[in-house]
Design a protein around this motif. Structure first.
Motif, PDB file in Angstrom:
ATOM      1  N   CYS A  47       0.823  -1.212   0.000  1.00 58.22           N
ATOM      2  CA  CYS A  47       0.000   0.000   0.000  1.00 58.22           C
ATOM      3  C   CYS A  47       0.857   1.262   0.000  1.00 58.22           C
ATOM      4  CB  CYS A  47      -0.894   0.028   1.239  1.00 58.22           C
ATOM      5  SG  CYS A  47      -1.975  -1.401   1.425  1.00 58.22           S
ATOM      6  N   PRO A  48       0.329   2.353  -0.546  1.00 59.65           N
ATOM      7  CA  PRO A  48       1.061   3.630  -0.524  1.00 59.65           C
ATOM      8  C   PRO A  48       0.997   4.265   0.860  1.00 59.65           C
ATOM      9  CG  PRO A  48      -1.057   3.923  -1.595  1.00 59.65           C
ATOM     10  CD  PRO A  48      -0.924   2.448  -1.310  1.00 59.65           C
ATOM     11  N   LEU A  49       2.120   4.801   1.306  1.00 60.47           N
ATOM     12  CA  LEU A  49       2.173   5.483   2.599  1.00 60.47           C
ATOM     13  C   LEU A  49       2.925   6.804   2.425  1.00 60.47           C
ATOM     14  CD1 LEU A  49       1.563   5.503   5.607  1.00 60.47           C
ATOM     15  CD2 LEU A  49       3.710   4.258   6.003  1.00 60.47           C
ATOM     16  N   PRO A  50       2.193   7.867   2.037  1.00 63.70           N
ATOM     17  CA  PRO A  50       2.836   9.174   1.884  1.00 63.70           C
ATOM     18  C   PRO A  50       3.236   9.739   3.248  1.00 63.70           C
ATOM     19  CG  PRO A  50       0.469   9.356   1.616  1.00 63.70           C
ATOM     20  CD  PRO A  50       0.766   7.894   1.727  1.00 63.70           C
ATOM     21  N   SER A  51       3.931  10.858   3.243  1.00 69.66           N
ATOM     22  CA  SER A  51       4.334  11.503   4.490  1.00 69.66           C
ATOM     23  C   SER A  51       3.097  11.915   5.281  1.00 69.66           C
ATOM     24  CB  SER A  51       5.189  12.731   4.193  1.00 69.66           C
ATOM     25  OG  SER A  51       4.399  13.746   3.576  1.00 69.66           O
ATOM     26  N   MET A  52       3.286  12.174   6.571  1.00 67.10           N
ATOM     27  CA  MET A  52       2.167  12.587   7.401  1.00 67.10           C
ATOM     28  C   MET A  52       1.546  13.884   6.873  1.00 67.10           C
ATOM     29  SD  MET A  52       0.170  11.853   9.903  1.00 67.10           S
ATOM     30  CE  MET A  52       0.954  10.638  10.978  1.00 67.10           C
ATOM     31  N   ALA A  53       2.398  14.789   6.381  1.00 67.60           N
ATOM     32  CA  ALA A  53       1.879  16.045   5.820  1.00 67.60           C
ATOM     33  C   ALA A  53       1.001  15.777   4.601  1.00 67.60           C
ATOM     34  CB  ALA A  53       3.045  16.962   5.443  1.00 67.60           C
ATOM     35  N   GLN A  54       1.418  14.849   3.749  1.00 68.86           N
ATOM     36  CA  GLN A  54       0.615  14.503   2.573  1.00 68.86           C
ATOM     37  C   GLN A  54      -0.680  13.805   2.980  1.00 68.86           C
ATOM     38  OE1 GLN A  54       3.876  12.340   0.583  1.00 68.86           O
ATOM     39  NE2 GLN A  54       3.570  13.688  -1.183  1.00 68.86           N
ATOM     40  N   GLN A  55      -0.583  12.933   3.967  1.00 66.94           N
ATOM     41  CA  GLN A  55      -1.789  12.262   4.459  1.00 66.94           C
ATOM     42  C   GLN A  55      -2.815  13.280   4.947  1.00 66.94           C
ATOM     43  OE1 GLN A  55      -1.101   8.925   7.240  1.00 66.94           O
ATOM     44  NE2 GLN A  55       1.007   8.849   6.494  1.00 66.94           N
ATOM     45  N   LYS A  56      -2.351  14.277   5.690  1.00 67.46           N
ATOM     46  CA  LYS A  56      -3.257  15.296   6.229  1.00 67.46           C
ATOM     47  C   LYS A  56      -3.854  16.145   5.111  1.00 67.46           C
ATOM     48  CE  LYS A  56      -1.336  15.584  10.887  1.00 67.46           C
ATOM     49  NZ  LYS A  56      -0.638  16.441  11.888  1.00 67.46           N
ATOM     50  N   SER A  57      -3.068  16.414   4.066  1.00 67.80           N
ATOM     51  CA  SER A  57      -3.586  17.182   2.925  1.00 67.80           C
ATOM     52  C   SER A  57      -4.725  16.416   2.252  1.00 67.80           C
ATOM     53  CB  SER A  57      -2.471  17.454   1.911  1.00 67.80           C
ATOM     54  OG  SER A  57      -1.508  18.329   2.445  1.00 67.80           O
ATOM     55  N   ILE A  58      -4.537  15.101   2.109  1.00 69.93           N
ATOM     56  CA  ILE A  58      -5.554  14.259   1.487  1.00 69.93           C
ATOM     57  C   ILE A  58      -6.818  14.225   2.339  1.00 69.93           C
ATOM     58  CG2 ILE A  58      -6.133  11.866   0.876  1.00 69.93           C
ATOM     59  CD1 ILE A  58      -3.128  11.538   0.133  1.00 69.93           C
TER      60      ILE A  58
END
Length: 216
Positions: free
Chosen positions: A171-182
């Motif tokens: 699975c994809p796991l972007p940075s925490m900042a990217q996760q929050k943006s999503i």
């Protein structure tokens, strides 16, 4: 305005479309096994129903598939006692975890807003420190994840997607900042949907009032 008051399902499909498109883009990057997304995960268990002491005056929320009807789990119908939990494979899942049905009806999902335990066939997934629970919910709700789970379903007494097999899904796991943006993006759409529902309810009430007064 017509779209606003007559087609309130549009934002739901929009969220799903956005999430699926984002997942498609993220899948081009580095992928990680699902086992790295959580601190603890596991199915629950059902205390023996013939033992009254496991249920009578119970205070521990006991989650069944019918409870997983909304994104946020804010209420439930059944409870068990501390003894009932100890005498079964049920365990207390902390709040802000993902509750996911992996047996019989596969894919029902919620975020619990208070500690709960579950019956067998329902997983509790406690996110790792580098995983936003809202992102984990979106990931596990995506078409990508559903397709991967469908590949590993085992046929038996009931269809089951075992955690040991789910663990291997990359699975994809972007940075925490990217996760929050999503998650901020999808949350803003959900808020818009909530506002539209309130407006639709108000307009319908106003319409009923006007129709009644017309014939007085």
């Amino acid at each position: 305005m017509d779209l606003l008051i007559t087609d309130i399902s549009v934002p739901y499909s929009l969220i799903k479309g956005i999430v699926d498109n984002l997942m498609t883009a993220l899948l081009k990057g580095e992928l990680y096994p699902f086992s790295s997304f959580y601190i603890k995960a596991g199915e629950g268990g059902t205390p023996t129903t013939s033992v009254d002491e496991y249920y009578s005056e119970g205070t521990i929320p006991f989650i069944k598939i019918d409870d997983l009807s909304c994104k946020y789990l804010t209420s439930n119908k059944e409870f068990i006692t501390e003894l009932g939990m100890q005498k079964s494979s049920a365990w207390l899942i902390p709040s802000q975890s993902v509750i996911y049905s992996n047996g019989a009806t596969i894919g029902a999902i919620s975020i619990n807003e208070y500690p709960v335990c579950t019956k067998q066939g329902i997983l509790g997934i406690v996110p790792n420190t580098n995983v936003n629970v809202e992102y984990l919910f979106l990931l596990m709700s995506s078409s990508f994840f559903s397709k991967e789970v469908n590949r590993i379903i085992t046929e038996g007494t009931m269809k089951t997607a075992y955690l040991k097999d789910i663990n291997h899904i990359k699975c994809p796991l972007p940075s925490m900042a990217q996760q929050k943006s999503i998650t901020n993006l999808t949350s803003s759409i959900e808020e818009k949907l909530y506002t539209e529902k309130k407006l639709l309810k108000f307009l319908n009430l106003q319409k009923q009032h006007l129709l009644r007064t017309m014939f007085i």
